[in-house]
Design an enzyme around this catalytic site. Structure first.
Site, PDB file in Angstrom:
ATOM      1  N   PRO A   1       0.846  -1.308  -0.155  1.00  0.00           N
ATOM      2  CA  PRO A   1       0.067  -0.105  -0.083  1.00  0.00           C
ATOM      3  C   PRO A   1       0.820   1.254   0.094  1.00  0.00           C
ATOM      4  O   PRO A   1       1.716   1.496   0.928  1.00  0.00           O
ATOM      5  CB  PRO A   1      -0.743  -0.105   1.222  1.00  0.00           C
ATOM      6  N   GLU A   2       0.541   1.934  -0.967  1.00  0.00           N
ATOM      7  CA  GLU A   2       1.281   3.408  -0.891  1.00  0.00           C
ATOM      8  C   GLU A   2       0.050   4.305  -1.121  1.00  0.00           C
ATOM      9  O   GLU A   2      -1.037   4.077  -0.824  1.00  0.00           O
ATOM     10  CB  GLU A   2       2.348   3.365  -2.229  1.00  0.00           C
TER      11      GLU A   2
END
Length: 274
Positions: free
Chosen positions: A2-3
DNA sequence: AACGATCCCTGTTGGC
DNA sequence: TGCCAACAGGGATCGT
């Protein structure tokens, strides 16, 4: 992993589920998830029964603003994802934090427990956010603003783009994508970039992030990241560099290689990234 | 101060 | 086939 696009996609899916709704019940099954909380015992007591007024995001930090000047902070770490399920569904493995909202349950599922949650006062939240740089999507610095920060720096440009204190939201995947798009080699000393190259990097950031956001983020083969409804992010098909070792560069036809830089796997095209 | 290395953690992968 | 070391990485921390 997750960015920014994954966190923002997640936030947008959660917003209609939680905004304006009361948190009826909270369960924490793994105390490690609270390691950012000044007093872990406060986590449940502070937020139970309060309504989520609005949601926001800064870099990779998701924020749920509650009534009473409190904010729930959620960070997905590297293997975290949110789920929305009926409240009576059997708890899934690794569903370490669970919020009951009406007839639904919002869960933080995180096998590797690199993520965390906290419920912070405004003052505590300011302390956390003061250590984070400007948001890569909504508050990106200009060349003139960021150049002084990079001047004289010898660390690779990739390492500084990963540094959340400078620009917040980029992680290993999107840094590789941005540098590929900007045609800048990831190991270049940050201070050696010309204004033209820095401009190309900064221009690439919103383009990459917005395209990833339109695809709902990037779900890699290991499926660590999924949207709250269980769907996979579709941007993986659009990646130009990350995970494409040995495959042809979409721009110049060269071969994407993988090296290790800043202790992270790094994908780039030696033929067109200079 | 800047920079690189190490650690946390566990599901998955690859080598023997 | 089965076992186990290696690997993945965001962020905190430590040593130089």
């Amino acid at each position: 992993m997750p960015e920014l696009p994954e966190v923002e996609s997640t936030r947008r899916h959660l917003a209609p589920v939680i905004e304006g709704h009361r948190i009826d019940r909270i369960e924490v099954g793994h105390p490690r998830m609270l390691r950012r909380q000044p007093r872990p015992a406060d986590f449940v007591d502070r937020s139970r029964g309060r309504a989520v007024v609005s949601t926001d995001r800064r870099g990779k930090f998701m924020l749920w603003h509650l009534d009473g000047d409190l904010t729930i902070v959620v960070h997905l770490g590297m293997s975290g994802r949110m789920q929305v399920v009926p409240f009576d569904e059997v708890p899934a493995r690794h569903a370490h934090v669970r919020w009951r909202v009406g007839d639904r349950e919002v869960r933080l599922v995180d096998p590797r427990t690199f993520g965390f949650v906290a419920c912070l006062t405004d003052g505590e939240l300011d302390d956390v956010l003061s250590g984070i740089g400007r948001d890569a999507l909504t508050d990106l610095p200009t060349v003139g603003e960021i150049a002084p920060t990079l001047a004289g720096r010898t660390a690779p440009i990739k390492a500084l783009l990963l540094d959340q204190r400078i620009v917040a939201g980029l992680g290993n995947i999107y840094v590789d994508e941005v540098l590929h798009e900007a045609a800048v080699a990831p190991m270049r000393p940050a201070g050696s970039l010309e204004a033209r190259e820095l401009g190309a990097v900064l221009r690439a950031i919103p383009g990459i992030l917005e395209a990833a956001l339109r695809g709902g983020g990037t779900s890699l083969d290991d499926l660590a990241y999924l949207l709250p409804d269980g769907r996979a992010g579709e941007y993986v098909a659009t990646l130009g560099a990350y995970g494409r070792e040995g495959e042809p560069c979409r721009r110049c036809g060269g071969t994407i290689v993988r090296t290790v830089l800043a202790q992270r796997s790094t994908h780039w095209c030696p033929d067109c990234q200079h």
